[in-house]
Design an enzyme around this catalytic site. Structure first.
Site, PDB file in Angstrom:
ATOM      1  N   PHE A 146       0.811  -1.218   0.000  1.00 34.56           N
ATOM      2  CA  PHE A 146       0.000   0.000   0.000  1.00 34.56           C
ATOM      3  C   PHE A 146       0.844   1.266   0.000  1.00 34.56           C
ATOM      4  O   PHE A 146       0.415   2.313   0.463  1.00 34.56           O
ATOM      5  CB  PHE A 146      -1.029  -0.012   1.136  1.00 34.56           C
ATOM      6  CG  PHE A 146      -2.320  -0.631   0.677  1.00 34.56           C
ATOM      7  CD1 PHE A 146      -2.374  -1.980   0.380  1.00 34.56           C
ATOM      8  CD2 PHE A 146      -3.447   0.148   0.470  1.00 34.56           C
ATOM      9  CE1 PHE A 146      -3.546  -2.539  -0.113  1.00 34.56           C
ATOM     10  CE2 PHE A 146      -4.620  -0.406  -0.016  1.00 34.56           C
ATOM     11  CZ  PHE A 146      -4.659  -1.749  -0.308  1.00 34.56           C
TER      12      PHE A 146
ATOM     13  N   CYS B 138     -15.261   1.410  -2.020  1.00 39.06           N
ATOM     14  CA  CYS B 138     -15.092   1.371  -0.562  1.00 39.06           C
ATOM     15  C   CYS B 138     -14.286   2.525   0.014  1.00 39.06           C
ATOM     16  O   CYS B 138     -14.833   3.369   0.714  1.00 39.06           O
ATOM     17  CB  CYS B 138     -14.458   0.049  -0.146  1.00 39.06           C
ATOM     18  SG  CYS B 138     -15.546  -1.337  -0.440  1.00 39.06           S
TER      19      CYS B 138
ATOM     20  N   ARG C 159     -16.483   2.213 -10.152  1.00 39.89           N
ATOM     21  CA  ARG C 159     -17.006   3.181  -9.189  1.00 39.89           C
ATOM     22  C   ARG C 159     -15.859   4.068  -8.693  1.00 39.89           C
ATOM     23  O   ARG C 159     -14.827   3.570  -8.261  1.00 39.89           O
ATOM     24  CB  ARG C 159     -17.667   2.463  -8.002  1.00 39.89           C
ATOM     25  CG  ARG C 159     -19.022   1.888  -8.345  1.00 39.89           C
ATOM     26  CD  ARG C 159     -19.588   1.100  -7.183  1.00 39.89           C
ATOM     27  NE  ARG C 159     -18.777  -0.068  -6.883  1.00 39.89           N
ATOM     28  CZ  ARG C 159     -18.962  -0.848  -5.814  1.00 39.89           C
ATOM     29  NH1 ARG C 159     -19.897  -0.562  -4.944  1.00 39.89           N
ATOM     30  NH2 ARG C 159     -18.200  -1.901  -5.627  1.00 39.89           N
TER      31      ARG C 159
HETATM   32  C1  UDX Z   1     -10.578  -2.114   0.028  1.00 42.84           C
HETATM   33  C2  UDX Z   1      -9.886  -2.750   1.236  1.00 42.84           C
HETATM   34  O1  UDX Z   1      -8.559  -3.145   0.886  1.00 42.84           O
HETATM   35  C3  UDX Z   1     -10.680  -3.937   1.739  1.00 42.84           C
HETATM   36  O2  UDX Z   1     -10.076  -4.495   2.892  1.00 42.84           O
HETATM   37  C4  UDX Z   1     -12.118  -3.493   2.046  1.00 42.84           C
HETATM   38  O3  UDX Z   1     -12.900  -4.593   2.452  1.00 42.84           O
HETATM   39  C5  UDX Z   1     -12.736  -2.829   0.828  1.00 42.84           C
HETATM   40  O4  UDX Z   1     -11.912  -1.766   0.371  1.00 42.84           O
HETATM   41  P1  UDX Z   1     -10.736  -2.717  -2.572  1.00 42.84           P
HETATM   42  O5  UDX Z   1     -11.612  -1.512  -2.714  1.00 42.84           O
HETATM   43  O6  UDX Z   1     -11.126  -3.978  -3.239  1.00 42.84           O
HETATM   44  O7  UDX Z   1     -10.554  -3.082  -1.022  1.00 42.84           O
HETATM   45  O8  UDX Z   1      -9.311  -2.302  -3.153  1.00 42.84           O
HETATM   46  P2  UDX Z   1      -7.822  -2.114  -2.627  1.00 42.84           P
HETATM   47  O9  UDX Z   1      -6.997  -3.217  -3.097  1.00 42.84           O
HETATM   48  O10 UDX Z   1      -7.774  -1.770  -1.191  1.00 42.84           O
HETATM   49  O11 UDX Z   1      -7.384  -0.819  -3.480  1.00 42.84           O
HETATM   50  C6  UDX Z   1      -8.097   0.410  -3.328  1.00 42.84           C
HETATM   51  C7  UDX Z   1      -7.547   1.471  -4.236  1.00 42.84           C
HETATM   52  O12 UDX Z   1      -6.264   1.901  -3.814  1.00 42.84           O
HETATM   53  C8  UDX Z   1      -7.376   1.058  -5.704  1.00 42.84           C
HETATM   54  O13 UDX Z   1      -7.836   2.110  -6.513  1.00 42.84           O
HETATM   55  C9  UDX Z   1      -5.885   0.865  -5.839  1.00 42.84           C
HETATM   56  O14 UDX Z   1      -5.446   1.086  -7.144  1.00 42.84           O
HETATM   57  C10 UDX Z   1      -5.353   1.922  -4.886  1.00 42.84           C
HETATM   58  N1  UDX Z   1      -4.007   1.639  -4.346  1.00 42.84           N
HETATM   59  C11 UDX Z   1      -3.795   0.531  -3.593  1.00 42.84           C
HETATM   60  C12 UDX Z   1      -2.977   2.533  -4.588  1.00 42.84           C
HETATM   61  O15 UDX Z   1      -3.143   3.552  -5.271  1.00 42.84           O
HETATM   62  N2  UDX Z   1      -1.738   2.272  -4.065  1.00 42.84           N
HETATM   63  C13 UDX Z   1      -1.487   1.182  -3.304  1.00 42.84           C
HETATM   64  O16 UDX Z   1      -0.347   1.015  -2.861  1.00 42.84           O
HETATM   65  C14 UDX Z   1      -2.550   0.275  -3.064  1.00 42.84           C
END
Ligand code: UDX
Length: 442
Positions: free
Chosen positions: A258, A269, A339
């Site tokens: 992350f 979310c 979304r």
């Molecule tokens: C998230 C949470 O991780 C999960 O635990 C919760 O239940 C729902 O919300 P999700 O929305 O599926 O899950 O996606 P996630 O993998 O967390 O990524 C979220 C966003 O952050 C994406 O747009 C992704 O591209 C972005 N992201 C993620 C970054 O820009 N940098 C990162 O290092 C990680």
């Protein structure tokens, strides 16, 4: 032991939960008001893209342990365990969560509960909701006190939904101390296989369980915005945020996950959950505690405008008439979810400023067309890039990460690429003579 379970809501969360509970050996009824969605699921088709889910759905249907219905009467007759997995989107016009779907399930289901039952909430809700719903259920249910509400938040990520449901990092269960009952015993039965595997099972009060979910998402969003703030500083100081993230991520207290700088977070979310969290804290008189989340949100939204500005700079200050190829529309790879997707949002902004934008995404084309019908949608990555003045990589799908300069140089008008997810090898592109910009690493 096999339990009889009804799962209300058959979106990402509910459909995955229903199929996975049947895979664990339980008898499951998936319930939704959308009969078209139910028909697809009954036929073994997942209405959205989620790797691995179709296999689990089909085998659960074939085993006879998974069925679907739109009838609440049938669900209340069949099951004594109910899961709520409906959506809690952002309310129109403000930051709070729209609880109308959750409330509707309770209002319809509770009056039909004639045998001792437990309702487990899975949806992400503002702290305090579960307690209120518990009171309402006891009021409405013919069995009164024997209908309980407990909270069992879900942490699944899109793209890893099956894995996260069957092998979660932890199971969280919130109980109402003022209404003791069977919820813990029932949850231990449902999740026996997972608990036996050693997955931590954490029992707490209702409010803490609700907050665990929102706090986890707030932390993840903060981590991403932190690295994106560092990207802004790196851009100003001529440093490299990806190298910085590798180096700070070596510290186990920080961790590398992350910390991918780019165009920011989106999806169904994180954005709405941090806003609902701020809104709820305000209602509770604790708004000061979460004012930093406003900055987290601001940093995140600034990435999108930054990308538009970088694109403008790359075409000599004039988006009007420029031809821009956008690779990626989903909010992240291995998903067809658009979304609040940074990719689609950026494509839309650039087009509104006069550029002609051609978009390709391996899975999210249909969903994108519904939201942004005016963008041009290409048949392939190569087709999207044909004639382009600049290419923007906005979702890090494996097929885009594998692209090489030689795949595109004969089709583009100019060899310019902006890597909005820092997912390409900068040197390969620069060595081939391309103008390459990454995020926070010019
Ligand atoms: C998230 C949470 O991780 C999960 O635990 C919760 O239940 C729902 O919300 P999700 O929305 O599926 O899950 O996606 P996630 O993998 O967390 O990524 C979220 C966003 O952050 C994406 O747009 C992704 O591209 C972005 N992201 C993620 C970054 O820009 N940098 C990162 O290092 C990680």
């Amino acid at each position: 032991m096999s339990c009889r379970i009804a799962v209300f809501g058959t979106g990402y969360l509910g459909a995955t939960h229903a199929a996975c509970m049947a895979a664990l050996g339980h008898e499951v009824l998936g319930v939704d008001v959308d009969v078209a969605k139910l028909a697809k699921l009954e036929a073994g088709e997942v209405p959205f893209f989620e790797p691995g889910l179709e296999g689990v759905l089909k085998s659960s249907l074939e085993s006879g342990r998974l069925r679907f219905t739109s009838s609440y009467e049938e669900a209340a007759d069949f099951a004594d365990i109910h899961f709520i997995g409906v959506g809690t989107p952002q309310r129109r016009g403000d930051f709070g969560a729209d609880l109308s779907h959750v409330d509707a399930v309770i209002e319809k289901l509770a009056p039909l509960i004639r045998k001792p039952s437990v309702i487990f909430g899975k949806s992400t809700v503002p702290v305090g909701t579960a307690r209120r719903l518990g009171r309402r259920v006891r009021e409405l249910a013919p069995v009164g006190e024997h209908a309980e509400v407990a909270w069992n938040p879900e942490f699944l990520r899109e793209g890893f939904a099956v894995q996260d449901t069957l092998h979660p990092d932890r199971l969280v269960l919130g109980l109402d101390p003022s209404a003791p009952g069977r919820a813990e015993e029932v949850a231990r039965e449902i999740y026996a296989k997972l608990i036996d595997e050693g997955i931590p099972f954490l029992v707490m009060d209702l409010a803490t369980a609700e907050l665990v979910k929102t706090a986890a998402n707030a932390f993840l969003a903060t981590k991403i915005s932190f690295i994106n703030a560092m990207a802004e500083v790196c851009e100003a100081a001529d440093a490299d945020v990806a190298v910085l993230a590798d180096a700070i991520g070596r510290d186990e207290r920080i961790g590398r996950r992350f910390l991918k700088a780019g165009v920011g977070f989106g999806g169904g979310c994180l954005p709405k959950d941090i806003r609902a969290f701020m809104s709820r804290a305000g209602e509770l008189g604790a708004d000061q505690a979460l004012t930093f989340l406003r900055e987290v949100d601001n940093i995140n939204m600034r990435r999108r405008s930054r990308m538009v500005e970088m694109t403008r700079e790359f075409v000599e200050g004039r988006l009007l008439g420029a031809r821009v190829a956008v690779l990626g529309a989903a909010f992240k790879p291995d998903s067809d979810d658009v979304r609040d997707s940074p990719a689609l949002n950026i494509a839309g902004q650039i087009q509104l400023q006069g550029a002609s934008v051609s978009v390709f995404d391996p899975k999210a084309m249909e969903n994108s067309k519904k939201i942004f019908p005016t963008l041009t949608y290409a048949e392939s990555a190569i087709a999207a890039c044909t004639g382009a003045d600049v290419i923007l990589v906005l979702t890090e799908w494996a097929e885009f990460r594998k692209l090489l300069p030689g795949d595109l140089e004969d089709v583009v008008r100019r060899t310019k690429i902006i890597d909005g997810r820092n997912c390409l090898d900068a040197r390969t592109w620069r060595d081939a003579g391309w103008d390459y910009w990454g995020m926070g690493r010019r």
